[in-house]
Design a protein around this motif. Structure first.
Motif, mmCIF file in Angstrom:
data_model
loop_
_atom_site.group_PDB
_atom_site.id
_atom_site.type_symbol
_atom_site.label_atom_id
_atom_site.label_comp_id
_atom_site.label_asym_id
_atom_site.label_seq_id
_atom_site.Cartn_x
_atom_site.Cartn_y
_atom_site.Cartn_z
ATOM 1 N N HIS A 1 -20.908 69.583 39.249
ATOM 2 C CA HIS A 1 -21.627 70.820 39.034
ATOM 3 C C HIS A 1 -22.880 70.396 38.744
ATOM 4 N N ALA A 2 -22.507 69.732 37.985
ATOM 5 C CA ALA A 2 -24.258 69.059 36.367
ATOM 6 C C ALA A 2 -25.070 68.296 37.740
ATOM 7 N N ARG A 3 -24.672 67.607 38.525
ATOM 8 C CA ARG A 3 -25.068 66.794 39.528
ATOM 9 C C ARG A 3 -25.574 67.704 40.964
ATOM 10 N N GLU A 4 -24.896 68.277 41.362
ATOM 11 C CA GLU A 4 -25.673 69.250 42.047
ATOM 12 C C GLU A 4 -26.534 70.292 42.182
ATOM 13 N N GLU A 5 -26.630 70.382 40.689
ATOM 14 C CA GLU A 5 -28.008 71.425 40.226
ATOM 15 C C GLU A 5 -29.039 71.225 39.765
ATOM 16 N N ALA A 6 -28.818 69.381 39.398
ATOM 17 C CA ALA A 6 -30.094 68.757 39.068
ATOM 18 C C ALA A 6 -30.640 67.833 40.711
ATOM 19 N N CYS A 7 -29.577 68.090 41.934
ATOM 20 C CA CYS A 7 -30.196 68.076 43.042
ATOM 21 C C CYS A 7 -30.464 69.245 43.684
ATOM 22 N N MET B 1 -29.297 60.875 37.531
ATOM 23 C CA MET B 1 -30.636 61.319 39.057
ATOM 24 C C MET B 1 -32.463 61.614 38.342
ATOM 25 N N GLU B 2 -32.051 62.608 36.837
ATOM 26 C CA GLU B 2 -33.592 62.608 35.849
ATOM 27 C C GLU B 2 -33.615 61.643 35.905
ATOM 28 N N ILE B 3 -33.023 60.056 35.214
ATOM 29 C CA ILE B 3 -33.813 58.971 34.977
ATOM 30 C C ILE B 3 -35.365 58.489 36.252
ATOM 31 N N ASP B 4 -34.093 58.253 37.036
ATOM 32 C CA ASP B 4 -34.120 58.002 38.321
ATOM 33 C C ASP B 4 -35.056 58.621 39.184
ATOM 34 N N SER B 5 -35.846 60.421 38.419
ATOM 35 C CA SER B 5 -37.015 60.618 39.384
ATOM 36 C C SER B 5 -37.438 60.347 38.397
ATOM 37 N N LEU B 6 -37.959 59.573 37.094
ATOM 38 C CA LEU B 6 -39.065 59.104 36.240
ATOM 39 C C LEU B 6 -39.873 57.988 37.422
ATOM 40 N N LYS B 7 -41.412 57.911 37.123
ATOM 41 C CA LYS B 7 -42.099 56.688 37.828
ATOM 42 C C LYS B 7 -42.867 55.809 36.961
ATOM 43 N N GLU B 8 -43.192 54.135 37.821
ATOM 44 C CA GLU B 8 -43.698 52.945 37.181
ATOM 45 C C GLU B 8 -45.133 54.316 36.528
ATOM 46 N N GLY B 9 -45.119 54.019 35.341
ATOM 47 C CA GLY B 9 -45.952 54.013 34.505
ATOM 48 C C GLY B 9 -45.748 55.504 34.080
ATOM 49 N N GLU B 10 -45.052 55.903 33.858
ATOM 50 C CA GLU B 10 -44.049 57.424 32.988
ATOM 51 C C GLU B 10 -43.360 57.482 32.173
ATOM 52 N N TYR B 11 -43.213 58.127 31.471
ATOM 53 C CA TYR B 11 -42.592 57.746 30.013
ATOM 54 C C TYR B 11 -40.965 58.311 30.186
ATOM 55 N N VAL B 12 -40.401 57.813 28.923
ATOM 56 C CA VAL B 12 -39.226 58.209 29.220
ATOM 57 C C VAL B 12 -39.242 58.824 27.673
ATOM 58 N N GLN B 13 -37.938 59.834 26.816
ATOM 59 C CA GLN B 13 -39.100 60.874 26.243
ATOM 60 C C GLN B 13 -37.826 60.098 24.896
ATOM 61 N N ASP B 14 -36.272 59.692 24.820
ATOM 62 C CA ASP B 14 -36.448 58.542 23.845
ATOM 63 C C ASP B 14 -35.835 57.624 24.682
ATOM 64 N N PHE B 15 -35.223 56.338 23.608
ATOM 65 C CA PHE B 15 -35.150 54.973 23.849
ATOM 66 C C PHE B 15 -34.604 54.667 22.937
ATOM 67 N N VAL B 16 -32.926 54.440 21.901
ATOM 68 C CA VAL B 16 -32.858 54.241 21.058
ATOM 69 C C VAL B 16 -31.820 53.188 20.783
ATOM 70 N N GLY B 17 -31.977 52.168 20.224
ATOM 71 C CA GLY B 17 -31.049 51.490 20.439
ATOM 72 C C GLY B 17 -31.657 49.979 19.192
ATOM 73 N N PRO B 18 -31.494 48.825 19.106
ATOM 74 C CA PRO B 18 -30.113 48.295 20.048
ATOM 75 C C PRO B 18 -28.696 48.508 19.284
ATOM 76 N N LEU B 19 -27.445 49.134 20.033
ATOM 77 C CA LEU B 19 -25.983 49.862 19.121
ATOM 78 C C LEU B 19 -25.288 49.172 19.548
ATOM 79 N N GLY B 20 -24.222 49.484 18.678
ATOM 80 C CA GLY B 20 -22.737 47.980 19.363
ATOM 81 C C GLY B 20 -23.222 46.644 18.579
ATOM 82 N N VAL B 21 -21.785 46.577 18.784
ATOM 83 C CA VAL B 21 -22.088 45.045 17.989
ATOM 84 C C VAL B 21 -21.943 44.029 19.557
#
Length: 280
Positions: free
Chosen positions: A266-272, A71-91
């Motif tokens: 519970h976390a989802r309800e708080e985020a809402c 829900m927090e990710i989805d609250s961000l709009k086009e043109g805004e920024y995400v704090q961290d974006f780490v990868g690529p991870l895994g095989v």
């Protein structure tokens, strides 16, 4: 921080976001994932890479809005920024040498199945894509799968689009029609992957599944993503996320997946409530 250059809703609960991350785009391969943090105090969320553009330096993720973090990710709009974006991870998903493959995707798992389908198609393999959704309103990436597969079978539980039934019905039908697959790759809900594996085991067809258990650091340190594969403990973030589906203990994985259900609710309800206050 990483800029969001595109954001698009794919259905009522699933969205696509393209983010500028040139170093990740340069190295990314189908099957790998990133860990994203929307804001400085947000939780870390693992998401499989849905697509990438090495020239543009962008990485695309597709996420389902189910908990506080998404829900927090989805609250961000086009043109805004995400704090961290780490990868690529895994095989990365193993694709070399495969000539004929069935890729089975279920629900939002199709976002992971698509880049694998695309790469196999680009390599010249014959790819039969079977994708399933509960109903027509939840269908995503249909055009993309059509372009990247030799055959596309669309299934819905209620028959509102494509054929009515489960992905296992379509897979078994294709097998019984004489299709001999080098491998089946199944990506989706745990229960779906379990029954795909039970189906293919009867025919002796190698089956690879993509596991996405609870994951914290993505480096194997926390142990949260542990699975039992062939009686041994494996970590999805460093040993996977792909595993031999006939060796995975799906019942254990499904039980572990419910451990934080009450906490997440519970976390989802708080985020809402928090997002409602921000809107005001």
């Amino acid at each position: 921080m990483f800029k969001i250059v595109e954001k698009k809703s794919l259905n009522p609960t699933v969205a696509k976001m393209t983010i500028v991350a040139p170093l990740i785009a340069k190295k990314a391969e189908p099957g790998q994932f990133i860990i994203i943090r929307a804001k400085e105090d947000s939780e870390r969320i693992p998401l499989t890479i849905a697509d990438f553009d090495r020239e543009a330096g962008t990485v695309t993720i597709i996420y389902q809005i189910v908990g506080a973090g998404t829900m927090e990710i989805d609250s961000l709009k086009e043109g805004e920024y995400v704090q961290d974006f780490v990868g690529p991870l895994g095989v990365p998903t193993h694709t070399e040498g495969l000539k004929k493959v069935a890729v089975v995707g279920g629900g939002v798992g199709c976002a992971i199945a698509y880049p694998v389908t695309k790469k196999l198609h680009e390599m010249g393999a014959e790819v039969h894509a079977i994708v399933g959704f509960r109903n027509q309103n939840l269908v995503i990436l249909e055009d993309e799968f059509k372009a990247a597969s030799s055959k596309l079978v669309m299934m819905t539980d209620d028959g509102s689009y494509g054929e009515k039934g489960l992905v296992t019905d379509a897979l078994e039908k294709l097998i019984n029609e004489g299709n001999e697959y080098d491998e089946v790759i199944a990506i989706g809900p745990l229960i779906m992957m379990k029954f795909v594996c039970l189906t293919t085991k009867k025919y002796g067809i190698k089956t690879v599944v993509s596991m996405n258990p609870i994951m914290i650091d993505g480096t194997g340190m926390c142990g949260g993503c542990r699975l039992t594969v062939n009686g041994e403990t494996k970590f999805a973030c460093v040993d996977g996320p792909d595993f031999d589906g006939h060796l995975v203990d799906f019942d254990e994985a499904m039980h572990r997946g419910t451990m934080y259900k009450e906490f997440e609710t519970h976390a989802r309800e708080e985020a809402c409530n928090l997002l409602k206050k921000e809107v005001r």
